[in-house]
Design a protein around this motif. Structure first.
Motif, PDB file in Angstrom:
ATOM      1  N   LEU A 124      52.682  31.055  63.389  1.00  0.00           N
ATOM      2  CA  LEU A 124      53.480  30.628  62.242  1.00  0.00           C
ATOM      3  C   LEU A 124      52.523  30.228  61.125  1.00  0.00           C
ATOM      4  N   LEU A 125      52.732  30.790  59.925  1.00  0.00           N
ATOM      5  CA  LEU A 125      51.838  30.539  58.809  1.00  0.00           C
ATOM      6  C   LEU A 125      52.632  30.081  57.599  1.00  0.00           C
ATOM      7  N   VAL A 126      52.040  29.188  56.827  1.00  0.00           N
ATOM      8  CA  VAL A 126      52.571  28.780  55.533  1.00  0.00           C
ATOM      9  C   VAL A 126      51.497  29.086  54.503  1.00  0.00           C
ATOM     10  N   GLY A 127      51.849  29.906  53.507  1.00  0.00           N
ATOM     11  CA  GLY A 127      50.839  30.280  52.529  1.00  0.00           C
ATOM     12  C   GLY A 127      51.440  30.832  51.265  1.00  0.00           C
ATOM     13  N   ASP A 128      50.553  31.185  50.344  1.00  0.00           N
ATOM     14  CA  ASP A 128      50.926  31.781  49.065  1.00  0.00           C
ATOM     15  C   ASP A 128      50.340  33.185  49.023  1.00  0.00           C
ATOM     16  N   SER A 129      51.189  34.203  49.175  1.00  0.00           N
ATOM     17  CA  SER A 129      50.718  35.581  49.235  1.00  0.00           C
ATOM     18  C   SER A 129      50.051  36.016  47.942  1.00  0.00           C
ATOM     19  N   LYS A 130      50.572  35.564  46.818  1.00  0.00           N
ATOM     20  CA  LYS A 130      50.013  35.987  45.533  1.00  0.00           C
ATOM     21  C   LYS A 130      48.625  35.411  45.302  1.00  0.00           C
ATOM     22  N   LYS A 131      48.400  34.187  45.724  1.00  0.00           N
ATOM     23  CA  LYS A 131      47.109  33.530  45.504  1.00  0.00           C
ATOM     24  C   LYS A 131      46.170  33.645  46.699  1.00  0.00           C
ATOM     25  N   ASN A 132      46.640  34.293  47.769  1.00  0.00           N
ATOM     26  CA  ASN A 132      45.825  34.457  48.972  1.00  0.00           C
ATOM     27  C   ASN A 132      45.386  33.106  49.536  1.00  0.00           C
ATOM     28  N   ARG A 133      46.297  32.148  49.552  1.00  0.00           N
ATOM     29  CA  ARG A 133      45.991  30.820  50.060  1.00  0.00           C
ATOM     30  C   ARG A 133      46.811  30.541  51.315  1.00  0.00           C
ATOM     31  N   LEU A 134      46.147  30.004  52.310  1.00  0.00           N
ATOM     32  CA  LEU A 134      46.784  29.609  53.559  1.00  0.00           C
ATOM     33  C   LEU A 134      46.782  28.090  53.638  1.00  0.00           C
ATOM     34  N   TYR A 135      47.971  27.516  53.797  1.00  0.00           N
ATOM     35  CA  TYR A 135      48.090  26.060  53.816  1.00  0.00           C
ATOM     36  C   TYR A 135      48.365  25.495  55.214  1.00  0.00           C
ATOM     37  N   GLY A 136      48.903  26.302  56.101  1.00  0.00           N
ATOM     38  CA  GLY A 136      49.204  25.814  57.440  1.00  0.00           C
ATOM     39  C   GLY A 136      49.261  26.955  58.431  1.00  0.00           C
ATOM     40  N   LEU A 137      48.810  26.713  59.648  1.00  0.00           N
ATOM     41  CA  LEU A 137      48.798  27.728  60.709  1.00  0.00           C
ATOM     42  C   LEU A 137      49.023  27.050  62.042  1.00  0.00           C
ATOM     43  N   LYS A 138      49.873  27.656  62.866  1.00  0.00           N
ATOM     44  CA  LYS A 138      50.101  27.119  64.206  1.00  0.00           C
ATOM     45  C   LYS A 138      50.383  28.258  65.166  1.00  0.00           C
ATOM     46  N   ARG A 139      49.734  28.221  66.328  1.00  0.00           N
ATOM     47  CA  ARG A 139      49.976  29.201  67.396  1.00  0.00           C
ATOM     48  C   ARG A 139      51.113  28.690  68.274  1.00  0.00           C
ATOM     49  N   VAL A 140      52.106  29.529  68.524  1.00  0.00           N
ATOM     50  CA  VAL A 140      53.275  29.097  69.290  1.00  0.00           C
ATOM     51  C   VAL A 140      53.585  30.127  70.366  1.00  0.00           C
ATOM     52  N   THR A 141      54.293  29.667  71.387  1.00  0.00           N
ATOM     53  CA  THR A 141      54.864  30.545  72.408  1.00  0.00           C
ATOM     54  C   THR A 141      56.379  30.456  72.292  1.00  0.00           C
ATOM     55  N   LEU A 142      57.032  31.531  72.639  1.00  0.00           N
ATOM     56  CA  LEU A 142      58.471  31.607  72.419  1.00  0.00           C
ATOM     57  C   LEU A 142      59.161  32.167  73.646  1.00  0.00           C
ATOM     58  N   GLY A 143      60.092  31.396  74.198  1.00  0.00           N
ATOM     59  CA  GLY A 143      60.956  31.899  75.256  1.00  0.00           C
ATOM     60  C   GLY A 143      62.236  32.409  74.631  1.00  0.00           C
ATOM     61  N   ARG A 144      63.374  31.916  75.083  1.00  0.00           N
ATOM     62  CA  ARG A 144      64.635  32.274  74.441  1.00  0.00           C
ATOM     63  C   ARG A 144      64.731  31.668  73.046  1.00  0.00           C
ATOM     64  N   ALA A 145      64.282  30.428  72.906  1.00  0.00           N
ATOM     65  CA  ALA A 145      64.341  29.731  71.617  1.00  0.00           C
ATOM     66  C   ALA A 145      63.303  28.617  71.632  1.00  0.00           C
ATOM     67  N   ALA A 146      62.940  28.196  70.433  1.00  0.00           N
ATOM     68  CA  ALA A 146      61.959  27.107  70.316  1.00  0.00           C
ATOM     69  C   ALA A 146      62.098  26.472  68.939  1.00  0.00           C
ATOM     70  N   THR A 147      61.819  25.182  68.894  1.00  0.00           N
ATOM     71  CA  THR A 147      61.747  24.453  67.629  1.00  0.00           C
ATOM     72  C   THR A 147      60.324  23.952  67.469  1.00  0.00           C
ATOM     73  N   VAL A 148      59.685  24.338  66.374  1.00  0.00           N
ATOM     74  CA  VAL A 148      58.258  24.080  66.186  1.00  0.00           C
ATOM     75  C   VAL A 148      58.058  23.345  64.870  1.00  0.00           C
ATOM     76  N   ALA A 149      57.182  22.359  64.872  1.00  0.00           N
ATOM     77  CA  ALA A 149      56.795  21.647  63.661  1.00  0.00           C
ATOM     78  C   ALA A 149      55.468  22.212  63.157  1.00  0.00           C
ATOM     79  N   VAL A 150      55.449  22.637  61.915  1.00  0.00           N
ATOM     80  CA  VAL A 150      54.243  23.216  61.314  1.00  0.00           C
ATOM     81  C   VAL A 150      53.779  22.297  60.187  1.00  0.00           C
ATOM     82  N   PRO A 151      52.764  21.482  60.408  1.00  0.00           N
ATOM     83  CA  PRO A 151      52.265  20.626  59.322  1.00  0.00           C
ATOM     84  C   PRO A 151      51.408  21.439  58.342  1.00  0.00           C
ATOM     85  N   PHE A 152      51.482  21.088  57.081  1.00  0.00           N
ATOM     86  CA  PHE A 152      50.629  21.737  56.086  1.00  0.00           C
ATOM     87  C   PHE A 152      50.465  20.808  54.897  1.00  0.00           C
ATOM     88  N   GLU A 153      49.483  21.138  54.084  1.00  0.00           N
ATOM     89  CA  GLU A 153      49.173  20.330  52.901  1.00  0.00           C
ATOM     90  C   GLU A 153      49.660  21.049  51.665  1.00  0.00           C
TER      91      GLU A 153
END
Length: 487
Positions: free
Chosen positions: A422-451
């Motif tokens: 899961l990534l949070v970023g700005d495609s136009k500016k090529n900036r990545l603000y948050g990244l998290k590796r997750v595993t997924l079964g049937r469903a999952a709720t994930v918290a992704v912190p970013f600045e």
């Protein structure tokens, strides 16, 4: 023919030798040879891992750590083997001090640790060192990644950096293979340098990895070498993802993740209808047939005007093949045997179709779901996205014990389970603000912190879900954010 498994209970061996050699042979057979330690020649990775785990924080602690190793036990018993003049305490102390100094100096040069404090006695782990320890990557490989990867690196560049990894130093280059590797390179869509050293194992690795993603036929020996490479590649790709993510680069991170998909499925991500090439028994000709075949998709349940006729669309993806009517599927699967059609059906049933929803936490105003209600926050403030991931109902192939989906990848030599980023970023500016590796079964709720971005003003951010195994199942949603100055 003696001592055959399940046939003979024992065996007798007669050693014939001269009388002068009898005593030597008898002693050789009755007294085992001592096993010496080679830790002094491969100490970089263990020390890097211990530094990353903060088990050692100084040079003295590194020396103390070595006193618990087998190397410390063998040094006084066989000093000549380790080029020691004597086995006294002074000689042993000098040996370990010089060894630790040299190894930590190499790790510092590679950017894995920092030597601080008086005379550089304190050992501080750096990001590259933590990545190397987590993925079990050699320090020289991390140094190459840090120097070679840039904000503009694309898939072809990542493959070149991957092939340069020190883990591939032991790839064998047999007699006559340099000429064969050069011939293979001539038929690849990616051009290699004319002055490439074809006898270099890294050049051979580069060509074989390209042959894998472009599906070039290989002889038996080279196929085995390719399997050897693929078994070691995914953890290196994971390390490259973390290296570019630590620099805050979004597009290179996405390119590295696509490389993981390419290696698992054995296809080029930018190829036409690349997701269809993942399907078992699908050739470029059958993919062309899919693209030439159109079907009329059913209207979505949430569409307001159900009376409007949908426009015919080509079967250009796995999802399109799954949504197509029976007649269309029969057309594109014509010519496959019943067993092959079953393989295609199994892949489609296993293929992940994931619904993604999110909620922004930590903003002062607005929810960020649209440009009409942008979320407001201060520069560089800590935010968090609560992301809900849920598979489409009817997905098969789930491991009930671990809740992970087993990947169907006939071209990959190892069993593989799904992984996601899961990534949070700005495609136009090529900036990545948050990244998290997750595993997924049937469903999952994930918290992704970013600045939040530091620049004041509106920002159009993206929330992306990337698979590490399948092409074409990635998701992207928009997040509207306004950074306001601190009061």
């Amino acid at each position: 023919r003696s001592s055959r498994p399940r046939e003979d209970e024992g065996a007798f061996v007669a050693v014939l030798c001269g009388a002068a050699r009898r005593e030597f042979v008898a002693r050789f057979l009755s007294e085992p040879l001592p096993v010496e330690s080679h830790l002094d020649q491969a100490l970089h990775e263990p020390l890097c891992a211990e530094a990353a785990a903060e088990t050692i924080s100084s040079k003295q602690e590194a020396v103390d750590w070595l006193t618990w190793t087998y190397l410390f036990r063998r040094l006084p018993r066989n000093p000549n083997f380790y080029n020691l003049a004597a086995a006294s305490s002074a000689h042993l102390s000098d040996f370990f001090s010089e060894l630790v100094e040299a190894v930590l100096g190499d790790l510092e040069q590679a950017g894995c640790v920092a030597l601080e404090g008086e005379d550089g006695a304190d050992v501080v782990p750096l990001n590259l060192g933590r990545v190397a320890a987590f993925f079990d990557v050699q320090h020289t490989t991390m140094e190459v990644m840090a120097e070679a990867l840039t904000a503009k690196t694309k898939q072809a560049g990542f493959i070149e950096v991957l092939a340069a990894a020190a883990e591939f130093d032991d790839l064998p280059v047999r007699a006559g293979e340099p000429a064969a590797v050069e011939r293979l390179a001539l038929h690849l869509p990616v051009t290699l340098a004319e002055d490439s050293a074809w006898e270099d194992p890294h050049v051979k690795a580069h060509v074989l990895l390209l042959c894998h993603v472009f599906r070039s036929p290989l002889p038996v020996d080279l196929r085995r070498d390719l399997e050897w490479l693929l078994r070691r590649s995914l953890r290196l790709v994971g390390a490259m993802v973390d290296v570019v993510a630590s620099e805050g680069w979004l597009r290179p991170a996405l390119a590295a993740m696509e490389l993981s998909q390419m290696l698992v499925q054995g296809t080029w991500a930018d190829a036409e209808a690349a997701s269809l090439l993942q399907l078992p028994h699908f050739t470029p000709d059958r993919v062309k047939l899919c693209l030439d075949t159109e079907y009329t998709p059913l209207p979505d349940e949430d569409e307001e005007d159900e009376d409007v006729d949908a426009e015919p669309v080509p079967v250009d993806s796995v999802v399109a093949l799954m949504d197509a009517d029976n007649d269309t599927r029969a057309t594109v699967l014509r010519g496959l045997t019943a067993e092959q059609a079953t393989d295609v059906s199994a892949f489609c049933n296993r293929y992940p179709v994931v619904d993604m929803q999110w909620e922004l936490l930590g903003a002062s105003e607005g929810d960020g779901q649209s440009e009409d209600s942008p979320a407001q926050t201060a520069p560089a403030s800590a935010l968090k996205l609560r992301v809900r991931l849920e598979r489409e109902e009817g997905a098969e192939g789930m491991d009930e014990g671990a809740g992970l989906g087993a990947v169907i990848a006939p071209r990959f030599p190892l069993p593989k389970t799904e992984g996601w980023w899961l990534l949070v970023g700005d495609s136009k500016k090529n900036r990545l603000y948050g990244l998290k590796r997750v595993t997924l079964g049937r469903a999952a709720t994930v918290a992704v912190p970013f600045e939040a971005p530091e620049d004041v003003g509106p920002h159009g951010l993206d929330l992306l879900l990337m698979s590490d195994a399948y092409l074409g199942c990635d998701k992207q949603l928009s997040l509207s954010l306004v950074v306001v100055p601190d009061e």
